[in-house]
Design a protein around this motif. Structure first.
Motif, PDB file in Angstrom:
ATOM      1  N   ALA A  83     -46.960   2.957 -17.164  1.00  0.00           N
ATOM      2  CA  ALA A  83     -45.868   1.970 -17.181  1.00  0.00           C
ATOM      3  C   ALA A  83     -45.359   1.795 -15.747  1.00  0.00           C
ATOM      4  O   ALA A  83     -44.238   2.178 -15.419  1.00  0.00           O
TER       5      ALA A  83
ATOM      6  N   LEU B  32     -39.672  -3.125 -26.356  1.00  0.00           N
ATOM      7  CA  LEU B  32     -40.972  -2.666 -25.859  1.00  0.00           C
ATOM      8  C   LEU B  32     -41.941  -2.366 -26.998  1.00  0.00           C
ATOM      9  O   LEU B  32     -43.122  -2.720 -26.928  1.00  0.00           O
TER      10      LEU B  32
ATOM     11  N   LYS C 159     -43.338  -5.492 -28.493  1.00  0.00           N
ATOM     12  CA  LYS C 159     -44.352  -6.121 -27.637  1.00  0.00           C
ATOM     13  C   LYS C 159     -45.584  -5.233 -27.472  1.00  0.00           C
ATOM     14  O   LYS C 159     -46.484  -5.557 -26.707  1.00  0.00           O
ATOM     15  N   ASN C 160     -45.604  -4.099 -28.189  1.00  0.00           N
ATOM     16  CA  ASN C 160     -46.693  -3.121 -28.075  1.00  0.00           C
ATOM     17  C   ASN C 160     -46.879  -2.616 -26.652  1.00  0.00           C
ATOM     18  O   ASN C 160     -48.001  -2.401 -26.202  1.00  0.00           O
ATOM     19  N   CYS C 161     -45.789  -2.432 -25.925  1.00  0.00           N
ATOM     20  CA  CYS C 161     -45.831  -1.915 -24.560  1.00  0.00           C
ATOM     21  C   CYS C 161     -45.718  -0.399 -24.580  1.00  0.00           C
ATOM     22  O   CYS C 161     -45.064   0.170 -25.449  1.00  0.00           O
TER      23      CYS C 161
END
Length: 197
Positions: free
Chosen positions: A81, A168, A171-173
């Motif tokens: 990240a 997050l 958004k599949n982050c």
């Protein structure tokens, strides 16, 4: 002190995009307002607010290279990240480029993206100010978060972390583990305040 602030503003105006510079000025003003409310040092709050995004003009790959060059250790999470890395490298810049000696200012810059358990008052102030500054308009529940910021910093941090993690995950982050630790810590405070266990 005043000269340092003015010099930093001029330096940052030349490095940051106009939008990022305006965000930076707004964050520094909100930091000082929150510092007034919670009895924190005004100068340190303004300084941390001004420098919180001092590395934001650099791309993720460039920040990784600069961290490696300076011997700044990166976690696996930070590599997954890299958007959070501007805080870590920004803290380094604050100390070694801008000559900031106060650990509380450097730490407030360092933790303004992920948060962490047991943040200091100044760390909380910068974390919250970055989220609620007037030019932000897309975050979930912003009006509620703004109203709570001047009443209860811990509850405000809980809501910011909850909203951020929900966003997050939606958004599949990838989520940095420090954000998860911070959320667990402030969620517990929230539950205790509400009488839940």
């Amino acid at each position: 002190m005043k000269e340092v602030i003015l010099d930093l503003r001029n330096e940052l105006r030349g490095k940051l995009s106009p939008q990022r510079y305006e965000h930076t000025i707004s964050v520094s003003f909100i930091c000082t307002a929150l510092a007034m409310r919670y009895g924190s040092d005004l100068y340190h709050a303004e300084l941390a607010g001004l420098l919180h995004d001092c590395a934001k003009h650099l791309g993720d790959g460039e920040i990784i290279k600069k961290c490696q060059k300076q011997g700044i250790q990166l976690t696996d999470d930070e590599r997954k990240a890299p958007a959070v890395l501007h805080a870590k490298y920004g803290a380094w810049l604050a100390q070694y480029k801008y000559g900031i000696e106060e650990d509380e200012v450097i730490n407030a810059i360092r933790w303004h993206t992920t948060g962490r358990p047991e943040m200091s008052i100044l760390e909380k102030i910068v974390f919250v100010a970055d989220y609620i500054e007037p030019r932000r308009d897309k975050a979930a529940g912003l009006s509620v978060v703004r109203s709570i910021a001047f009443k209860d910093l811990d509850e405000c941090i809980y809501l910011i972390l909850k909203n951020t993690l929900d966003y997050l995950k939606g958004k599949n982050c990838f989520v940095d583990s420090m954000s998860l630790e911070a959320y667990a810590y402030y969620e517990q405070i929230h539950k205790e305040m509400k009488g839940e266990q």
